[in-house]
Design a protein around this motif. Structure first.
Motif, PDB file in Angstrom:
ATOM      1  N   LEU A 162      -4.107   1.752   0.068  1.00 21.78           N
ATOM      2  CA  LEU A 162      -5.428   1.665  -0.537  1.00 21.78           C
ATOM      3  C   LEU A 162      -5.701   2.972  -1.277  1.00 21.78           C
ATOM      4  O   LEU A 162      -5.676   4.051  -0.680  1.00 21.78           O
ATOM      5  CB  LEU A 162      -6.506   1.443   0.531  1.00 21.78           C
ATOM      6  N   ARG A 163      -5.945   2.864  -2.570  1.00 19.39           N
ATOM      7  CA  ARG A 163      -6.322   4.014  -3.383  1.00 19.39           C
ATOM      8  C   ARG A 163      -7.816   3.892  -3.682  1.00 19.39           C
ATOM      9  O   ARG A 163      -8.256   2.873  -4.207  1.00 19.39           O
ATOM     10  CB  ARG A 163      -5.545   4.027  -4.693  1.00 19.39           C
ATOM     11  N   ALA A 164      -8.551   4.910  -3.341  1.00 20.61           N
ATOM     12  CA  ALA A 164     -10.001   4.849  -3.537  1.00 20.61           C
ATOM     13  C   ALA A 164     -10.474   6.090  -4.275  1.00 20.61           C
ATOM     14  O   ALA A 164      -9.947   7.190  -4.079  1.00 20.61           O
ATOM     15  CB  ALA A 164     -10.717   4.722  -2.200  1.00 20.61           C
ATOM     16  N   GLN A 165     -11.465   5.904  -5.119  1.00 22.12           N
ATOM     17  CA  GLN A 165     -12.122   7.028  -5.774  1.00 22.12           C
ATOM     18  C   GLN A 165     -13.619   6.761  -5.785  1.00 22.12           C
ATOM     19  O   GLN A 165     -14.070   5.616  -5.697  1.00 22.12           O
ATOM     20  CB  GLN A 165     -11.613   7.213  -7.208  1.00 22.12           C
ATOM     21  N   ALA A 166     -14.393   7.823  -5.878  1.00 20.82           N
ATOM     22  CA  ALA A 166     -15.843   7.694  -5.951  1.00 20.82           C
ATOM     23  C   ALA A 166     -16.396   8.825  -6.791  1.00 20.82           C
ATOM     24  O   ALA A 166     -15.877   9.948  -6.770  1.00 20.82           O
ATOM     25  CB  ALA A 166     -16.461   7.708  -4.555  1.00 20.82           C
ATOM     26  N   VAL A 167     -17.433   8.523  -7.546  1.00 24.30           N
ATOM     27  CA  VAL A 167     -18.147   9.519  -8.331  1.00 24.30           C
ATOM     28  C   VAL A 167     -19.568   9.586  -7.809  1.00 24.30           C
ATOM     29  O   VAL A 167     -20.259   8.559  -7.736  1.00 24.30           O
ATOM     30  CB  VAL A 167     -18.137   9.161  -9.831  1.00 24.30           C
ATOM     31  N   MET A 168     -20.007  10.779  -7.435  1.00 21.63           N
ATOM     32  CA  MET A 168     -21.356  10.961  -6.912  1.00 21.63           C
ATOM     33  C   MET A 168     -22.094  11.982  -7.769  1.00 21.63           C
ATOM     34  O   MET A 168     -21.529  12.993  -8.194  1.00 21.63           O
ATOM     35  CB  MET A 168     -21.310  11.397  -5.448  1.00 21.63           C
ATOM     36  N   THR A 169     -23.364  11.678  -8.026  1.00 20.69           N
ATOM     37  CA  THR A 169     -24.216  12.525  -8.850  1.00 20.69           C
ATOM     38  C   THR A 169     -25.588  12.631  -8.194  1.00 20.69           C
ATOM     39  O   THR A 169     -25.851  11.999  -7.160  1.00 20.69           O
ATOM     40  CB  THR A 169     -24.376  11.930 -10.259  1.00 20.69           C
ATOM     41  N   ARG A 170     -26.477  13.404  -8.796  1.00 22.11           N
ATOM     42  CA  ARG A 170     -27.821  13.502  -8.237  1.00 22.11           C
ATOM     43  C   ARG A 170     -28.518  12.158  -8.320  1.00 22.11           C
ATOM     44  O   ARG A 170     -28.655  11.588  -9.400  1.00 22.11           O
ATOM     45  CB  ARG A 170     -28.640  14.563  -8.975  1.00 22.11           C
ATOM     46  N   ASN A 171     -28.883  11.618  -7.188  1.00 24.79           N
ATOM     47  CA  ASN A 171     -29.555  10.320  -7.053  1.00 24.79           C
ATOM     48  C   ASN A 171     -28.734   9.176  -7.651  1.00 24.79           C
ATOM     49  O   ASN A 171     -29.278   8.126  -7.994  1.00 24.79           O
ATOM     50  CB  ASN A 171     -30.937  10.360  -7.709  1.00 24.79           C
ATOM     51  N   GLY A 172     -27.421   9.371  -7.792  1.00 25.37           N
ATOM     52  CA  GLY A 172     -26.557   8.314  -8.309  1.00 25.37           C
ATOM     53  C   GLY A 172     -26.708   8.059  -9.792  1.00 25.37           C
ATOM     54  O   GLY A 172     -26.283   7.007 -10.282  1.00 25.37           O
ATOM     55  N   SER A 173     -27.275   9.005 -10.529  1.00 21.36           N
ATOM     56  CA  SER A 173     -27.494   8.799 -11.961  1.00 21.36           C
ATOM     57  C   SER A 173     -26.172   8.751 -12.721  1.00 21.36           C
ATOM     58  O   SER A 173     -25.305   9.600 -12.524  1.00 21.36           O
ATOM     59  CB  SER A 173     -28.365   9.925 -12.529  1.00 21.36           C
ATOM     60  N   ALA A 174     -26.042   7.765 -13.588  1.00 19.16           N
ATOM     61  CA  ALA A 174     -24.869   7.668 -14.443  1.00 19.16           C
ATOM     62  C   ALA A 174     -25.124   8.258 -15.822  1.00 19.16           C
ATOM     63  O   ALA A 174     -24.220   8.296 -16.654  1.00 19.16           O
ATOM     64  CB  ALA A 174     -24.429   6.206 -14.589  1.00 19.16           C
ATOM     65  N   ASP A 175     -26.344   8.705 -16.080  1.00 18.94           N
ATOM     66  CA  ASP A 175     -26.700   9.192 -17.413  1.00 18.94           C
ATOM     67  C   ASP A 175     -26.663  10.705 -17.527  1.00 18.94           C
ATOM     68  O   ASP A 175     -26.224  11.250 -18.533  1.00 18.94           O
ATOM     69  CB  ASP A 175     -28.080   8.672 -17.804  1.00 18.94           C
ATOM     70  N   SER A 176     -27.157  11.419 -16.528  1.00 15.34           N
ATOM     71  CA  SER A 176     -27.095  12.878 -16.540  1.00 15.34           C
ATOM     72  C   SER A 176     -27.296  13.376 -15.126  1.00 15.34           C
ATOM     73  O   SER A 176     -28.003  12.764 -14.330  1.00 15.34           O
ATOM     74  CB  SER A 176     -28.148  13.471 -17.473  1.00 15.34           C
ATOM     75  N   SER A 177     -26.637  14.495 -14.824  1.00 11.99           N
ATOM     76  CA  SER A 177     -26.758  15.086 -13.500  1.00 11.99           C
ATOM     77  C   SER A 177     -26.330  16.538 -13.602  1.00 11.99           C
ATOM     78  O   SER A 177     -25.390  16.857 -14.342  1.00 11.99           O
ATOM     79  CB  SER A 177     -25.883  14.343 -12.488  1.00 11.99           C
ATOM     80  N   ALA A 210     -17.736   3.577  -7.618  1.00 14.09           N
ATOM     81  CA  ALA A 210     -16.622   3.549  -6.669  1.00 14.09           C
ATOM     82  C   ALA A 210     -15.523   2.675  -7.254  1.00 14.09           C
ATOM     83  O   ALA A 210     -15.802   1.682  -7.938  1.00 14.09           O
ATOM     84  CB  ALA A 210     -17.060   3.012  -5.308  1.00 14.09           C
ATOM     85  N   GLY A 211     -14.294   3.049  -7.012  1.00 14.07           N
ATOM     86  CA  GLY A 211     -13.160   2.269  -7.509  1.00 14.07           C
ATOM     87  C   GLY A 211     -12.133   2.072  -6.423  1.00 14.07           C
ATOM     88  O   GLY A 211     -11.872   2.978  -5.620  1.00 14.07           O
ATOM     89  N   LEU A 212     -11.550   0.866  -6.373  1.00 14.60           N
ATOM     90  CA  LEU A 212     -10.529   0.540  -5.387  1.00 14.60           C
ATOM     91  C   LEU A 212      -9.311  -0.048  -6.079  1.00 14.60           C
ATOM     92  O   LEU A 212      -9.435  -0.838  -7.023  1.00 14.60           O
ATOM     93  CB  LEU A 212     -11.041  -0.483  -4.373  1.00 14.60           C
ATOM     94  N   MET A 213      -8.129   0.326  -5.597  1.00 13.24           N
ATOM     95  CA  MET A 213      -6.875  -0.277  -6.004  1.00 13.24           C
ATOM     96  C   MET A 213      -6.013  -0.485  -4.767  1.00 13.24           C
ATOM     97  O   MET A 213      -5.979   0.380  -3.882  1.00 13.24           O
ATOM     98  CB  MET A 213      -6.133   0.628  -6.997  1.00 13.24           C
ATOM     99  N   VAL A 214      -5.333  -1.609  -4.707  1.00  5.99           N
ATOM    100  CA  VAL A 214      -4.440  -1.896  -3.593  1.00  5.99           C
ATOM    101  C   VAL A 214      -3.042  -2.134  -4.152  1.00  5.99           C
ATOM    102  O   VAL A 214      -2.864  -2.868  -5.133  1.00  5.99           O
ATOM    103  CB  VAL A 214      -4.906  -3.134  -2.802  1.00  5.99           C
ATOM    104  N   THR A 215      -2.053  -1.484  -3.547  1.00  2.00           N
ATOM    105  CA  THR A 215      -0.659  -1.734  -3.892  1.00  2.00           C
ATOM    106  C   THR A 215       0.085  -2.174  -2.646  1.00  2.00           C
ATOM    107  O   THR A 215      -0.281  -1.834  -1.516  1.00  2.00           O
ATOM    108  CB  THR A 215       0.008  -0.480  -4.484  1.00  2.00           C
ATOM    109  N   GLN A 216       1.152  -2.943  -2.852  1.00  3.44           N
ATOM    110  CA  GLN A 216       1.961  -3.426  -1.734  1.00  3.44           C
ATOM    111  C   GLN A 216       3.358  -3.720  -2.241  1.00  3.44           C
ATOM    112  O   GLN A 216       3.552  -4.046  -3.419  1.00  3.44           O
ATOM    113  CB  GLN A 216       1.338  -4.693  -1.123  1.00  3.44           C
ATOM    114  N   ARG A 217       4.342  -3.613  -1.343  1.00  2.00           N
ATOM    115  CA  ARG A 217       5.715  -3.913  -1.717  1.00  2.00           C
ATOM    116  C   ARG A 217       5.901  -5.433  -1.736  1.00  2.00           C
ATOM    117  O   ARG A 217       5.767  -6.116  -0.722  1.00  2.00           O
ATOM    118  CB  ARG A 217       6.703  -3.264  -0.748  1.00  2.00           C
ATOM    119  N   ILE A 218       6.212  -5.938  -2.928  1.00  2.00           N
ATOM    120  CA  ILE A 218       6.391  -7.370  -3.143  1.00  2.00           C
ATOM    121  C   ILE A 218       7.760  -7.595  -3.781  1.00  2.00           C
ATOM    122  O   ILE A 218       8.042  -7.047  -4.853  1.00  2.00           O
ATOM    123  CB  ILE A 218       5.290  -7.941  -4.064  1.00  2.00           C
TER     124      ILE A 218
END
Length: 535
Positions: A203-218, A167-175
């Motif tokens: 709020l900018r959000a992204q998520a990557v989902m795979t079988r059983n949360g595997s980061a190696d292969s899915s 999961a990734g999060l980024m926040v932007t605001q007018r400064i």
């Protein structure tokens, strides 16, 4: 004027190091993860990639000049309601002044800061989790940063065996009247506290989902994106249905020998992006990759040895911007692999290349720059009198080439390749002709090449083979020649204009390999010995 790598794409396209793998940050130079999370081995090519803008630098609170200061008292609580031993807090003046930061020890910080309004933020760890506590518009005084209000970044999809890989999060605001990146982070156990509305807050959000949360292969991958404008709140709160996503059937090819694949995926937000690692595993293979439509997705993919070490690799990148749900088809590591349009940057500063021509690109993906696995070659720049101006011992890449005097030049690129995962040797010889007018980056001509190949990068024997060419920088018709004996004899192919491209059909031999020569008079001459194999 700063010279940039015009036309090369995302930072991660330039070199393996250009898209830096670094700790999650909101200006605190230290990672915002717990020790347990930092111990997870995600080094080398598998590391998360952050590219683009970074949050502004932070000055110690103690260094703030306070002619009329205000007392600041900060209390921090983690998700268990306890005071963390140490946590970093950042204060960003809404008027655009210098950002301030300090370490909260045992949950308390007392200081004096300049009067004004601030955005206050901190990543508060609880075990392996990290919670963004964010106050978008407050005045100094008694402030409480309470991670117990955090809501987890965990999409729900209609696939029972899908788990969160990243999961990734980024926040932007007018400064200070400008939109600014405030903070960013990546992990598998992130939380965010809701806020009230604030000008320019997103709020900018992204998520990557795979079988059983595997980061190696899915066998499948979900790339999910969410934009919450005006306030921070739980992203992905509604159930996500697979039928509402863009479904890309994706072939991952090999080159005739066993290999392994993997890469990164993330939303390209324009100013910044996070590339999360997603393994593919043994090649060749095919899987379906699902994406939230309406966003531009930045991806890279690499092929390496069967042990999946990624110590030696070929890497390519592309953008994918599906506008609606539906079915799509894509390929990775399926050629032919050739030099495509690049840039002469004429840089002499740091790690930025002077010459950037991706030599192993495909029709719709760009390779990283040399060096390449199992490849030798060179680049030679000559003036109009055929005198050597510069040369490099890497094909398509050079450093410390300042801009030559205005005039006409030719660039010769030679590369011979026999990668560990390839069953044949290929050779490229390319001559590009162009004019230098000043010291600014120069776009170089090039040809993109496409022909249907199977997942082993082979074509069928004895059948008509369609060839498609696209010439950058010219409307002139290219010529195409084909050889079935490694360039000893050539025969001309009939070529036709088809929309923005040029097409031809050649008869495949019964065995061996096919070589191609493409020419645009006065612009380029490109020969690829062993463009593809038959079998």
């Amino acid at each position: 004027m700063k010279k940039t790598a015009v036309g090369i794409g995302l930072a991660l396209t330039l070199t393996g190091a250009a898209a830096t793998a670094m700790a999650p940050a909101h200006a605190d130079p230290r990672p915002a993860r717990s020790q347990e999370a930092r111990a997870t081995p995600r080094d080398g090519y598998r590391a998360t990639r952050f590219h683009g803008e970074r949050p502004r630098p932070v000055h110690p609170i103690a260094s703030a000049r306070t002619v009329r200061g205000q007392r600041l008292s900060i209390t921090v609580l983690n998700r268990d309601g306890k005071a963390p031993d140490e946590v970093f807090v950042t204060l960003a003046p809404l008027d655009g002044g210098d950002w301030l930061g300090g370490t909260v020890v045992n949950g308390r910080l007392e200081a004096e800061v300049p009067a004004g309004r601030y955005a206050v933020m901190s990543w508060v760890t609880t075990g392996a989790s990290s919670t963004l506590v964010y106050l978008p518009d407050v005045q100094p005084g008694d402030l409480v940063l309470d991670a117990r209000q955090g809501r987890r970044v965990l999409p729900r999809i209609d696939r029972a065996d899908a788990g969160l890989a990243s999961a990734g999060l980024m926040v932007t605001q007018r400064i200070g009247g400008e939109q600014a990146l405030m903070t960013m982070n990546e992990g598998t156990d992130l939380y965010v506290t809701p806020t009230g509305p604030a000008a320019g807050l997103a709020l900018r959000a992204q998520a990557v989902m795979t079988r059983n949360g595997s980061a190696d292969s899915s066998p499948y991958v979900y790339g999910l994106a969410h934009l919450n404008a005006g306030r921070l709140d739980e992203p992905f709160s509604a159930l996500i249905r697979t039928s509402g996503l863009a479904a890309a059937r994706t072939r991952y090819g090999t080159e005739g020998r066993p290999a392994c694949g993997g890469g990164h995926v993330g939303v390209d937000w324009g100013d910044v992006g996070i590339g999360a690692w997603v393994g593919v595993g043994a090649l060749p293979t095919t899987r379906t990759e699902y994406f939230t439509p309406g966003f531009t997705w930045s991806q890279d993919s690499a092929v390496t040895t069967p042990d999946c070490s990624f110590d030696s690799l070929d890497e390519r990148s592309r953008s994918f911007a599906p506008q609606r749900a539906g079915r799509y088809a894509r390929d990775w590591n399926i050629g032919p692999f050739t030099a495509t349009p690049g840039t002469a940057i004429w840089s002499t500063a740091g790690a930025e290349p002077s010459l950037a021509v991706p030599m192993l690109s495909t029709w719709d993906s760009r390779s990283m720059l040399a060096p390449y696995a199992g490849t030798v070659g060179r680049s030679v720049l000559r003036d109009a009198q055929n005198r050597v101006v510069y040369q490099s011992d890497e094909p398509g890449t050079a450093h410390d080439w300042p801009a030559p005097p205005p005039g006409d030049y030719s660039l010769t690129l030679d590369a011979t390749r026999k990668a560990p995962w390839s069953d044949h040797t290929s050779t490229q010889h390319t001559v590009l002709r162009f004019t230098v007018r000043d010291g600014e980056p120069t776009a170089l001509p090039g040809i993109r090449l496409r022909t249907p190949l199977d997942e082993r990068n082979h074509a069928r024997s004895g059948v008509p083979q369609p060839i498609t060419l696209n010439v950058a920088g010219s409307t002139a018709a290219p010529s195409l020649q084909v050889s079935f004996d490694d360039g000893h004899a050539w025969r001309k192919a009939t070529i036709h204009k088809t929309g923005a491209n040029w097409t031809a059909t050649i008869p495949n031999p019964s065995a061996g390999q096919v070589s191609l020569r493409m020419n645009v008079p006065g612009l380029l001459d490109q020969t690829v010995i062993g463009a593809y194999r038959i079998g």
